[in-house]
Design a protein around this motif. Sequence first.
Motif, PDB file in Angstrom:
ATOM      1  N   GLU A   1       0.824  -1.203   0.000  1.00 32.08           N
ATOM      2  CA  GLU A   1       0.000   0.000   0.000  1.00 32.08           C
ATOM      3  C   GLU A   1       0.863   1.261   0.000  1.00 32.08           C
ATOM      4  OE1 GLU A   1      -3.634   2.015   2.590  1.00 32.08           O
ATOM      5  OE2 GLU A   1      -2.848   0.045   3.107  1.00 32.08           O
TER       6      GLU A   1
ATOM      7  N   TYR B   1       3.908   1.487  -1.182  1.00 26.42           N
ATOM      8  CA  TYR B   1       4.565   1.544  -2.484  1.00 26.42           C
ATOM      9  C   TYR B   1       3.635   2.168  -3.522  1.00 26.42           C
ATOM     10  CZ  TYR B   1       6.988  -0.032  -6.691  1.00 26.42           C
ATOM     11  OH  TYR B   1       7.631  -0.070  -7.910  1.00 26.42           O
ATOM     12  N   VAL B   2       2.385   1.771  -3.509  1.00 24.75           N
ATOM     13  CA  VAL B   2       1.427   2.305  -4.486  1.00 24.75           C
ATOM     14  C   VAL B   2       1.146   3.781  -4.225  1.00 24.75           C
ATOM     15  CG1 VAL B   2      -0.949   2.134  -5.317  1.00 24.75           C
ATOM     16  CG2 VAL B   2       0.378   0.055  -4.911  1.00 24.75           C
ATOM     17  N   GLN B   3       0.994   4.158  -2.953  1.00 31.62           N
ATOM     18  CA  GLN B   3       0.713   5.558  -2.627  1.00 31.62           C
ATOM     19  C   GLN B   3       1.849   6.480  -3.034  1.00 31.62           C
ATOM     20  OE1 GLN B   3      -0.199   5.691   1.536  1.00 31.62           O
ATOM     21  NE2 GLN B   3      -2.284   4.901   1.282  1.00 31.62           N
TER      22      GLN B   3
ATOM     23  N   ARG C   1       3.694   6.241  -5.630  1.00 28.06           N
ATOM     24  CA  ARG C   1       3.928   6.255  -7.075  1.00 28.06           C
ATOM     25  C   ARG C   1       2.695   6.566  -7.911  1.00 28.06           C
ATOM     26  NH1 ARG C   1       7.430   3.616  -4.414  1.00 28.06           N
ATOM     27  NH2 ARG C   1       9.562   3.375  -5.159  1.00 28.06           N
ATOM     28  N   ILE C   2       1.618   6.947  -7.305  1.00 29.10           N
ATOM     29  CA  ILE C   2       0.407   7.275  -8.053  1.00 29.10           C
ATOM     30  C   ILE C   2       0.106   8.754  -7.885  1.00 29.10           C
ATOM     31  CG2 ILE C   2      -2.081   6.977  -8.129  1.00 29.10           C
ATOM     32  CD1 ILE C   2      -1.758   4.077  -7.695  1.00 29.10           C
TER      33      ILE C   2
END
Length: 221
Positions: free
Chosen positions: A34, A36-38, A40-41
């Motif tokens: 979670e 990692y995604v936050q 890079r988005i």
Amino acid sequence: MEIVRREKVPDDFRVRQMRARDMLRGELEGDDLEQYVQERIITTTLDKAVSWARGNSMFPLTFGLACCAIEMMSMVGSRMDIGRFGFEAFRASPRQADMIILSGRISIKMAPVIRRIYDQMLEPKFALAMGACSSSMGVFNNYAIVPADKFMPVDVHIPGCPPRPEALVHGILKLRSKVLEDPTLGWRERYNAVGTEELVADPAAHPAAINVFPTGDTSGA
């Protein structure tokens, strides 16, 4: 003297590489995935994305009127390097350009030609009045010279006689901030000047007039 062995702090780039590898392998789970995604988005709107692309890739028209054109040419050189912002691709045809720099004095005979070139440019298009002559007729304050905003919409006025390349780059960056929807520029709204354009009420009675079309009209002059 005491020698303390400390563990080397891992390089941030190396850490990000390893996390990207773990993510591709499917080894990131739970809170790590979670986070990692936050990181890079990026979310935005389509209008802001289009404005960002448009504000960083303008094509100026290869067009000069008088002595200000020499200053305009120098902004492409290594000292100013307007290519840092994506404005270095001067186009030789108005149908491939979306920004015109009125670099010099504008005579009444030249005004219809400039308006025709402006009408042939791509939409959305922008105009800069560079120097005192195209902004307020400058030292040539006589019957033969006309300011640019009498016959076409002007987005940015750059003062000076002639303005230095630094001033032109500053004006272009102000135009860029306007394209990126920065509300600090709109001078007509800022000075309560909406509706103050000088227009000829009866064009048929003045066939030689050049300032007969309101801002935004592309019918020509």
